[in-house]
Design a protein around this motif. Structure first.
Motif, short mmCIF file in Angstrom:
data_model
loop_
_atom_site.label_atom_id
_atom_site.label_comp_id
_atom_site.label_asym_id
_atom_site.label_seq_id
_atom_site.Cartn_x
_atom_site.Cartn_y
_atom_site.Cartn_z
N GLN A 46 -9.83 4.11 -3.13
CA GLN A 46 -9.52 4.32 -3.93
C GLN A 46 -10.20 4.40 -5.07
OE1 GLN A 46 -6.65 5.89 -3.85
NE2 GLN A 46 -5.27 4.81 -3.63
N ILE A 47 -11.50 3.85 -4.91
CA ILE A 47 -13.06 4.08 -5.69
C ILE A 47 -13.72 4.71 -5.57
CG2 ILE A 47 -15.04 2.59 -6.61
CD1 ILE A 47 -13.22 -0.20 -5.65
N MET B 263 0.54 -1.00 0.35
CA MET B 263 0.07 -0.20 0.12
C MET B 263 0.74 1.27 0.02
SD MET B 263 -3.28 1.16 -0.72
CE MET B 263 -3.27 2.25 -0.84
N ALA B 264 1.90 0.96 0.51
CA ALA B 264 2.68 2.49 0.88
C ALA B 264 3.07 2.36 -0.20
CB ALA B 264 4.23 1.97 1.53
N LEU B 265 4.15 1.14 -0.66
CA LEU B 265 4.37 1.84 -2.93
C LEU B 265 3.41 2.34 -3.51
CD1 LEU B 265 6.49 -1.58 -3.32
CD2 LEU B 265 7.09 0.39 -2.81
N ILE B 266 1.95 1.94 -3.33
CA ILE B 266 0.64 2.75 -4.04
C ILE B 266 0.96 3.92 -3.88
CG2 ILE B 266 -1.67 2.95 -4.49
CD1 ILE B 266 -1.93 -0.50 -3.97
N LEU B 267 0.47 4.39 -2.90
CA LEU B 267 0.87 5.66 -1.94
C LEU B 267 2.11 6.65 -2.92
CD1 LEU B 267 -1.08 5.33 0.88
CD2 LEU B 267 -1.88 5.87 -0.64
N ILE B 268 3.21 5.57 -2.62
CA ILE B 268 4.27 7.17 -3.04
C ILE B 268 4.24 7.05 -5.09
CG2 ILE B 268 6.58 6.61 -3.85
CD1 ILE B 268 7.16 5.22 -0.94
N ALA B 269 3.73 5.49 -5.36
CA ALA B 269 3.45 5.77 -7.30
C ALA B 269 1.86 6.78 -7.09
CB ALA B 269 3.34 4.35 -7.56
N MET B 270 1.38 7.02 -6.41
CA MET B 270 0.47 8.36 -7.27
C MET B 270 0.96 9.36 -6.46
SD MET B 270 -3.11 6.31 -4.79
CE MET B 270 -3.62 7.82 -5.17
N ALA B 271 1.87 9.60 -5.50
CA ALA B 271 2.11 11.04 -5.12
C ALA B 271 3.25 11.85 -6.68
CB ALA B 271 2.73 11.24 -4.08
N ALA C 273 -4.29 3.63 -9.09
CA ALA C 273 -4.45 2.89 -7.74
C ALA C 273 -5.45 2.34 -7.57
CB ALA C 273 -4.41 4.81 -6.91
N ALA C 274 -6.41 1.90 -7.85
CA ALA C 274 -7.66 1.39 -7.29
C ALA C 274 -7.84 -0.13 -7.98
CB ALA C 274 -9.14 2.02 -8.17
N ILE C 275 -7.12 -0.60 -8.92
CA ILE C 275 -7.46 -1.28 -9.22
C ILE C 275 -6.04 -2.23 -8.95
CG2 ILE C 275 -5.82 -3.19 -11.69
CD1 ILE C 275 -7.55 -1.06 -13.32
#
Length: 130
Positions: free
Chosen positions: A60-61, A1-9, A37-39
């Motif tokens: 995320q949805i 989840m942390a990687l998803i948040l970092i990737a989004m930022a 991010a939702a996927i």
């Protein structure tokens, strides 16, 4: 989840290098970031042996509903559209911090904890948790 948040930022910062934020029409750049991010979060929620990723996937949805509403030409004030896109994501870092804290507590109490559904071994305690 942390990687998803970092990737989004990071994706958001890169997007704004090339495209200024505009919320008067559908924001295709943020739509792409929000879909990815939702996927990713939904995949995490379906494979993690935890409850907390499910509410994270829901959060995320939520921004996708803002994009759908804008696409349907529902009259949103640009500030409302922007708020609908970002407000739910403000809850994700505290949720991740709480989940991490609870995981560490479980490791200290039980010594191990299965991370992923069905196919993973139990996580091993580290020297810091013994």
């Amino acid at each position: 989840m942390a990687l998803i948040l970092i990737a989004m930022a990071l994706a958001d910062q890169i997007l704004h290098l090339f495209v200024p934020p505009r919320f008067s029409s559908i924001d295709a750049g943020h739509l792409a970031i929000d879909i990815a991010a939702a996927i990713a979060t939904l995949v995490l929620a379906l494979t993690a042996h935890r409850f907390w990723p499910m509410p994270a996937a829901v959060l995320q949805i939520f921004p996708l509903m803002a994009h759908v509403g804008k696409a349907m030409e529902i009259s949103f004030h640009p500030v409302a559209y922007q708020t609908m896109q970002v407000a739910a994501s403000w809850l994700l870092p505290p949720l991740l911090a709480l989940a991490t804290w609870r995981h560490v507590r479980r490791l200290r109490a039980n010594g191990n904890d299965r991370s992923w559904r069905g196919w993973s071994r139990r996580s091993r305690p580290t020297t810091a948790t013994r």
